[in-house]
Write an enzyme that holds these catalytic residues in place. Structure first.
Site, mmCIF file in Angstrom:
data_model
loop_
_atom_site.group_PDB
_atom_site.id
_atom_site.type_symbol
_atom_site.label_atom_id
_atom_site.label_comp_id
_atom_site.label_asym_id
_atom_site.label_seq_id
_atom_site.Cartn_x
_atom_site.Cartn_y
_atom_site.Cartn_z
ATOM 1 N N GLU A 1 0.886 -1.133 -0.115
ATOM 2 C CA GLU A 1 0.087 0.114 0.084
ATOM 3 C C GLU A 1 0.825 1.465 0.094
ATOM 4 O O GLU A 1 0.733 2.335 0.512
ATOM 5 C CB GLU A 1 -1.168 -0.024 1.101
ATOM 6 C CG GLU A 1 -2.044 -1.175 0.816
ATOM 7 C CD GLU A 1 -3.142 -1.156 1.901
ATOM 8 O OE1 GLU A 1 -3.067 -0.551 3.037
ATOM 9 O OE2 GLU A 1 -4.223 -2.050 1.568
ATOM 10 N N GLU B 1 -5.469 -8.124 -1.727
ATOM 11 C CA GLU B 1 -5.811 -8.030 -0.213
ATOM 12 C C GLU B 1 -7.324 -7.287 -0.313
ATOM 13 O O GLU B 1 -7.696 -6.214 -1.058
ATOM 14 C CB GLU B 1 -4.918 -6.910 0.515
ATOM 15 C CG GLU B 1 -5.256 -7.062 1.982
ATOM 16 C CD GLU B 1 -4.404 -6.011 2.882
ATOM 17 O OE1 GLU B 1 -3.402 -5.777 2.784
ATOM 18 O OE2 GLU B 1 -5.405 -5.214 3.533
HETATM 19 C C1 147 Z 1 -4.938 -2.639 4.780
HETATM 20 C C2 147 Z 1 -3.573 -3.100 5.372
HETATM 21 O O1 147 Z 1 -2.793 -3.598 4.463
HETATM 22 C C3 147 Z 1 -3.486 -4.416 6.183
HETATM 23 O O2 147 Z 1 -2.369 -4.735 7.073
HETATM 24 C C4 147 Z 1 -4.505 -3.796 7.333
HETATM 25 O O3 147 Z 1 -4.170 -3.076 8.424
HETATM 26 C C5 147 Z 1 -5.922 -3.759 6.896
HETATM 27 C C6 147 Z 1 -6.948 -3.591 7.703
HETATM 28 O O4 147 Z 1 -8.207 -3.033 7.063
HETATM 29 O O5 147 Z 1 -5.911 -2.595 6.067
HETATM 30 O O6 147 Z 1 -4.366 -1.064 4.952
HETATM 31 C C7 147 Z 1 -5.570 -0.597 4.546
HETATM 32 C C8 147 Z 1 -5.731 0.862 5.105
HETATM 33 C C9 147 Z 1 -6.490 1.728 4.838
HETATM 34 C C10 147 Z 1 -7.331 1.611 3.481
HETATM 35 C C11 147 Z 1 -7.271 0.288 2.991
HETATM 36 C C12 147 Z 1 -6.080 -0.700 3.358
HETATM 37 N N1 147 Z 1 -8.102 2.638 3.108
HETATM 38 O O7 147 Z 1 -8.290 3.628 3.700
HETATM 39 O O8 147 Z 1 -8.846 2.407 2.170
#
Ligand code: 147
Length: 657
Positions: A168, A246
């Protein structure tokens, strides 16, 4: 659709390969990590630990996952904790840290065909020359990543099938090319790159990379996060495999299971995505950490052996028991698509066998954590599948159903029904709302699950650990590292736990505040006593240490942690007590009779009873009255401000005095 007569109208759908087949199916997976999501699993007793592993990985048993994606630990917080790097520093390398190696081997034992994927969230500082950019020297980063893949092979005989770039965060084209050539020159030609593992608007533009043939050839699949089943048209049509690398991250009740059922089908139907990977694999972290129960099932009570087989497990089974990686989807309109009265269906085939998965999840019963789900309707409906091409001679299909009720009746997941009979190459089914159906030529035993799962119990007190029972580099039971790397060290006949990160990592979380920390226990603890021995080495030691009670807010919110904190400064007599990890609210500043000496073990004790907080360092002790507004309950936590070694031994926790 209901006719005037009250009968359901029947819509017909072709199931055929006459005009070719759709994309290759790449499998359903789960993520361990990102971060520390399997921390408590490894501490489970037998037989429960093996039962859980069977439920995740064994073929045609539980979820029967086809991909296991793990975090390449980077010593930094990555959601529910930190995972240890295989190279804290370039000279501090080990392939016996953490639990991902163990987990991958357990998965392979149960399904030798399971595909392994890996991705970094944080990186040790040295990878980016101690700055915040891991791409500063792309050959260093490739060396770091390929070392992990080599360690997997040489130390654990694990073949890594897929490797990512940086979770990310922005990808880097030079690094993608460098990684590809470094994989190739080290004999890992078959390890495929999946990128960029970003979400929302961030991956827009990644498909442009495919205008460059070298880059295009370097990457196997475009992996996006939380796509809400949709992708931009130019991605959907550029021919490159598309993965939701993911997804899910939703509380694993029946709405969560509904989310999972809907996205597993619709990621293909709407977005042409051929692999969906759940964050996370199993919710095996303290429930008070962020993203409680956002796993396919839950195992957060290792001391009792209690676990929950949540329905996302059986929703996964609806596909994985009946289709293997390498099968193909049938094309849109030829076996996959939306249903007239709402819901969706996909078909998968290997040219001979056929599997159809139907879901009719309504909007409010299939909401995922993100992105927001536009309104839509689903009604009870009757559907007729019309079989032709390779499927025209099929006479019966095995049928499995899950019906969700949301009205107090309990869900009956993944139940084997009487076979469906095909007459004149036609099959008519009446579909309920909020249900999942699998029709397949493949037979599965259906839902078979362990009996006599032990009841849940509280964290057992009194609790002691002298850290003597572990192997070198192991992380102690129940001690959930939140930042840094907390590993067992054996030296001069002693076995103790050491925080081993020496420099700030290239962080995944946004916080700029830096403290290493490891927590243990129960967020509900209020009247609690703890003693621990602590030592700061004169070489590479940490500057400031803390131990805390009643402490909450960890994960990426570590900077906001509150509680009752005792702080010690090696080489000085000064200590202080604060109500937060950032020491913004100081309760007391005092002096020890003699300086806190380096290279010496000291005993620290902390006790909170009602509104009295008592601390002791060796023979010195003092009590303070806790102010109103201080956090009233939480974990026992240890750590240091900044980085550097700190050694901890003989932990003892008991309730009250
Ligand atoms: C993701 C991460 O990749 C994971 O490790 C875990 O933290 C997961 C939890 O929902 O989320 O990270 C994101 C954080 C924020 C967003 C998307 C994925 N977002 O704001 O859309």
């Amino acid at each position: 659709t209901i006719c005037a007569t009250g009968l359901l109208m029947t819509d017909a759908y072709k199931i055929t390969d006459k005009f070719g087949i759709g994309r290759r199916y790449d499998g359903i997976g789960g993520i361990s990590g990102g971060g520390a999501t399997s921390k408590l699993l490894v501490s489970y007793p037998e037989p429960q630990r093996s039962q859980i592993l069977d439920l995740l990985f064994k073929k045609q048993y539980g979820a029967a996952l086809q991909i296991l994606k793990v975090e390449i630990g980077g010593d930094g917080q990555s959601s529910a904790g930190s995972e240890s790097s295989h190279m804290h520093e370039p000279w501090d390398e080990s392939y016996h840290r953490g639990y991902e190696w163990w987990l991958m081997k357990e998965a392979k034992k149960r399904n030798p065909d399971i595909l392994l994927s890996a991705l970094s969230w944080s990186f040790p500082g040295w990878v980016g020359n101690y700055g915040s950019n891991p791409y500063k020297n792309v050959s260093k980063l490739a060396y770091y990543t390929v070392s992990w893949i080599k360690g997997a092979k040489e130390v654990h005989n694990l073949t890594i099938d897929f490797i990512g770039i940086w979770n990310e965060k922005m990808w880097n084209n030079d690094y993608i090319l460098e990684l590809r050539s470094s994989l190739d020159s080290n004999g890992f030609e078959k390890t495929k790159i999946v990128a960029p593992d970003t979400f929302g608007i961030e991956y827009t533009g990644f498909e442009k990379l495919f205008e460059n043939a070298t880059l295009r050839n370097a990457v196997y699949a475009i992996g996006v996060h939380y796509p809400g089943t949709e992708l931009p048209l130019n991605m959907r049509t550029n021919g490159v495999p598309l993965w939701s690398s993911e997804d899910y991250s939703t509380y694993n009740d029946d709405v969560g299971a509904g989310c999972w059922a809907r996205i597993l089908n619709q990621n293909y139907v709407n977005g042409n995505m051929t692999s969906t990977i759940s964050w996370n694999l199993i919710a095996s972290y303290y429930s008070a950490l962020p993203f409680e129960r956002d796993g396919l099932m839950t195992a957060m009570h290792p001391w009792s052996g209690h676990y929950n087989i949540d329905n996302p497990i059986w929703i996964t089974a609806h596909t994985t028991h009946f289709a293997s990686v390498g099968w193909n989807y049938l094309k849109h309109g030829k076996g996959s698509g939306k249903l007239g009265a709402g819901g969706s269906f996909v078909s998968l085939t290997n040219g001979k066998d056929l599997t159809i998965i139907i879901e009719t999840l309504s909007h409010n019963h299939s909401i995922c954590i993100r992105p927001s789900l536009p309104a839509y309707n689903v009604a009870e409906q009757s559907v007729t599948f019309v079989f032709s091409g390779s499927f025209s001679a099929i006479k019966t299909l095995h049928l499995y159903t899950t019906r969700f009720f949301f009205d107090g009746r309990s869900t009956v997941p993944f139940e084997k029904q009487a076979d469906a009979i095909i007459t004149d190459s036609k099959l008519t089914l009446r579909l309920a709302v909020d249900a999942v159906y699998t029709l397949s030529t493949i037979l599965s035993p259906g839902r078979v699950e362990p009996k006599d799962i032990p009841a849940a119990s509280e964290f057992p007190l009194p609790y002691s650990d002298n850290f003597d029972s572990y192997a070198v580099d192991e992380g102690p039971h129940y001690l959930a590292q939140q930042n840094g790397a907390w590993e067992v060290v054996k030296s001069e006949g002693e076995s103790f736990v050491r925080q081993k990160a020496l420099n700030r990592e290239i962080a995944w979380c946004d916080q700029t505040f830096v403290a290493t920390a490891a927590l243990i226990g129960d967020i509900k603890w209020h009247d609690i006593s703890v003693s621990i021995r602590v030592r700061v080495p004169s070489s590479k030691g940490a500057n400031t240490l803390f131990a805390a009670l009643r402490s909450s807010f960890y994960g990426c919110n570590e900077d906001k942690a509150t509680g009752l904190f005792l702080w010690l400064n090696p080489n000085t007599t000064t200590y202080w007590i604060s109500y937060d990890i950032a020491s913004l609210r100081i309760a007391y500043i005092g002096h020890l009779p003699t300086p806190f000496q380096l290279d010496q073990w000291h005993t620290a004790s902390l006790s909170a009873v009602g509104s009295i907080f008592s601390i002791g360092i060796d023979s010195y002790s003092i009590s303070v009255a806790v102010e109103k507004g201080a956090t009233s309950h939480g974990f026992v936590v240890f750590g240091s401000q900044g980085y550097g070694y700190s050694d901890w031994d003989d932990l003892h926790i008991e309730s009250g005095v």
